[in-house]
Design a protein around this motif. Structure first.
Motif, mmCIF file in Angstrom:
data_model
loop_
_atom_site.group_PDB
_atom_site.id
_atom_site.type_symbol
_atom_site.label_atom_id
_atom_site.label_comp_id
_atom_site.label_asym_id
_atom_site.label_seq_id
_atom_site.Cartn_x
_atom_site.Cartn_y
_atom_site.Cartn_z
ATOM 1 N N ARG A 231 -39.884 -74.901 -24.168
ATOM 2 C CA ARG A 231 -38.504 -75.027 -23.683
ATOM 3 C C ARG A 231 -37.950 -76.390 -24.039
ATOM 4 O O ARG A 231 -38.633 -77.411 -23.946
ATOM 5 C CB ARG A 231 -38.466 -74.826 -22.160
ATOM 6 C CG ARG A 231 -37.043 -74.728 -21.593
ATOM 7 C CD ARG A 231 -37.061 -74.045 -20.243
ATOM 8 N NE ARG A 231 -37.599 -72.682 -20.366
ATOM 9 C CZ ARG A 231 -38.297 -72.056 -19.419
ATOM 10 N NH1 ARG A 231 -38.564 -72.685 -18.292
ATOM 11 N NH2 ARG A 231 -38.718 -70.840 -19.596
ATOM 12 N N LYS B 67 -34.961 -62.438 -18.813
ATOM 13 C CA LYS B 67 -34.636 -63.863 -18.923
ATOM 14 C C LYS B 67 -33.152 -64.135 -19.177
ATOM 15 O O LYS B 67 -32.733 -65.284 -19.251
ATOM 16 C CB LYS B 67 -35.460 -64.501 -20.049
ATOM 17 C CG LYS B 67 -36.967 -64.400 -19.843
ATOM 18 C CD LYS B 67 -37.421 -65.248 -18.674
ATOM 19 C CE LYS B 67 -38.937 -65.166 -18.492
ATOM 20 N NZ LYS B 67 -39.692 -65.751 -19.598
ATOM 21 N N THR C 98 -35.264 -71.532 -25.228
ATOM 22 C CA THR C 98 -36.678 -71.214 -25.402
ATOM 23 C C THR C 98 -37.011 -70.996 -26.867
ATOM 24 O O THR C 98 -36.303 -70.268 -27.575
ATOM 25 C CB THR C 98 -37.045 -69.942 -24.609
ATOM 26 O OG1 THR C 98 -36.911 -70.207 -23.205
ATOM 27 C CG2 THR C 98 -38.466 -69.495 -24.901
ATOM 28 N N GLU D 172 -44.768 -70.401 -25.569
ATOM 29 C CA GLU D 172 -43.361 -70.496 -25.187
ATOM 30 C C GLU D 172 -43.050 -71.963 -24.891
ATOM 31 O O GLU D 172 -43.718 -72.587 -24.063
ATOM 32 C CB GLU D 172 -43.084 -69.636 -23.954
ATOM 33 C CG GLU D 172 -41.646 -69.645 -23.499
ATOM 34 C CD GLU D 172 -41.452 -68.782 -22.261
ATOM 35 O OE1 GLU D 172 -41.290 -67.559 -22.402
ATOM 36 O OE2 GLU D 172 -41.518 -69.352 -21.138
ATOM 37 N N ARG E 213 -42.252 -61.865 -22.130
ATOM 38 C CA ARG E 213 -41.651 -63.199 -22.050
ATOM 39 C C ARG E 213 -40.142 -63.136 -22.221
ATOM 40 O O ARG E 213 -39.421 -64.019 -21.746
ATOM 41 C CB ARG E 213 -42.237 -64.122 -23.123
ATOM 42 C CG ARG E 213 -43.745 -64.288 -23.106
ATOM 43 C CD ARG E 213 -44.297 -64.596 -21.750
ATOM 44 N NE ARG E 213 -43.720 -65.782 -21.141
ATOM 45 C CZ ARG E 213 -43.905 -66.149 -19.878
ATOM 46 N NH1 ARG E 213 -44.633 -65.397 -19.075
ATOM 47 N NH2 ARG E 213 -43.363 -67.255 -19.413
#
Length: 240
Positions: free
Chosen positions: A234, A39, A133, A232, A35
Motif C-alpha cells: 500500500r 475493497k 494498493t 499486497e 484480496r
C-alpha cells in the motif's frame, strides 16, 4: 533482442483459455480475488495483462480496468474477447498514464518477464493513488533459481527441486506447451528492497497452496515446493 512473447503469443492464448492454467485457476486466483473483493476499488491497471483474462475477471467485480502489455497479438486478442475493454500496447518501464491514476495496480506473474523491474516498480508506484494498493503475484524465487525443474528418479518420481545461483539476478529461457520466453530470476530480497525503497508498506504476504482436489499428483507437487508468492503493498496517504 526478442524476449519470445511475440513468437509465443498464439501458443500462450491457446494454453490459457478463459480460466487460465492450473496455477492461475487453482492456486493464485482464489487468493488474489479475495484480496480484491470488497475493497471498493474503482480504477485498476493490469500491468502485463497479456490476453486480458484477469482484466475480464476484475470487470466482473465492477472495477474499471485498463490493461497494458507490450505484445501486440496478446492485446489484439484481449480486444477481440472484450470489445468494450480498455487495452493498450506499452511496457511496464514507461507507463503512459498520469501520476496517481489508479487505486489498484496489479502485476500478475509479470515481474519475471521485465528486464528492468526496478524501473517498472517505480512506474507502478508513480501511477498509484495515495492509499492505493499494488497487488503482485510472482513465481517464488526458489523456483526461478533453477528452471530445469524437478530432479526425478528413474521412474519419473519427483525427488526434490534444486536451488542454484539464488543470490544472483539472471535471465533464462523457459519452454512449455509450445511457448518459449525469457524469464528473470531474482532473489526475493531484490524485489523487497525495491518495493520498500518506493515507500510502499507491505500489508499481505502468502505462498498459496492449491485450492482444488481434482489433480492430487499435481497438487502434491505444488505443496512440496513454494511455486508462487502473493504480496499486497500500500502507498501511504502521506507519501511524497
Amino acid at each position: 533482442m526478442s524476449n519470445g512473447w511475440e513468437e509465443s503469443a498464439s501458443a500462450w492464448i491457446a494454453a490459457q483459455g478463459e480460466r487460465g492454467d492450473f496455477g492461475r485457476e487453482h492456486v493464485l486466483d482464489p487468493v488474489i480475488m479475495e484480496r480484491v473483493s470488497g475493497k471498493l476499488f474503482e480504477r485498476a491497471l493490469d500491468v502485463g495483462c497479456g490476453e486480458g483474462r484477469f482484466c475480464r475477471a476484475l470487470k466482473l467485480k465492477g472495477i474499471h480496468v485498463v490493461g497494458i502489455d507490450p505484445t501486440e497479438e496478446l492485446i489484439s486478442h484481449a480486444r477481440q474477447r472484450d470489445p468494450d475493454g480498455d487495452y493498450r500496447i506499452g511496457g511496464a518501464e514507461s507507463l503512459p498514464f498520469a501520476a496517481e491514476s489508479f487505486d489498484l495496480v496489479v502485476s500478475y506473474l509479470t515481474l519475471l518477464d521485465i528486464d528492468d523491474f526496478r524501473a517498472a516498480l517505480a512506474e507502478m508506484t508513480r501511477v498509484l493513488k495515495p492509499g492505493g494498493t499494488l497487488l503482485i503475484a510472482n513465481l517464488n524465487s526458489f523456483i526461478t533459481s533453477c528452471s530445469s525443474g524437478w530432479i526425478t528418479d528413474q521412474d519419473g518420481n519427483c525427488l526434490y527441486y534444486p536451488v542454484d545461483r539464488y543470490l544472483e539476478e539472471f535471465p533464462e529461457w523457459v519452454e512449455w506447451s509450445g511457448i518459449r520466453v525469457k524469464n528473470w530470476h531474482r532473489p526475493l530480497a531484490s524485489y523487497m528492497k525495491e518495493l520498500l525503497a518506493q515507500g510502499l508498506t507491505l500489508t499481505f504476504f502468502d505462498e498459496p497452496q492449491p485450492q482444488s482436489r481434482d489433480d492430487p499428483e499435481r497438487e502434491a507437487r505444488y505443496r512440496r515446493a513454494p511455486w508462487f508468492l502473493v504480496m499486497e503493498w500500500r502507498l501511504p496517504q502521506n507519501s511524497p
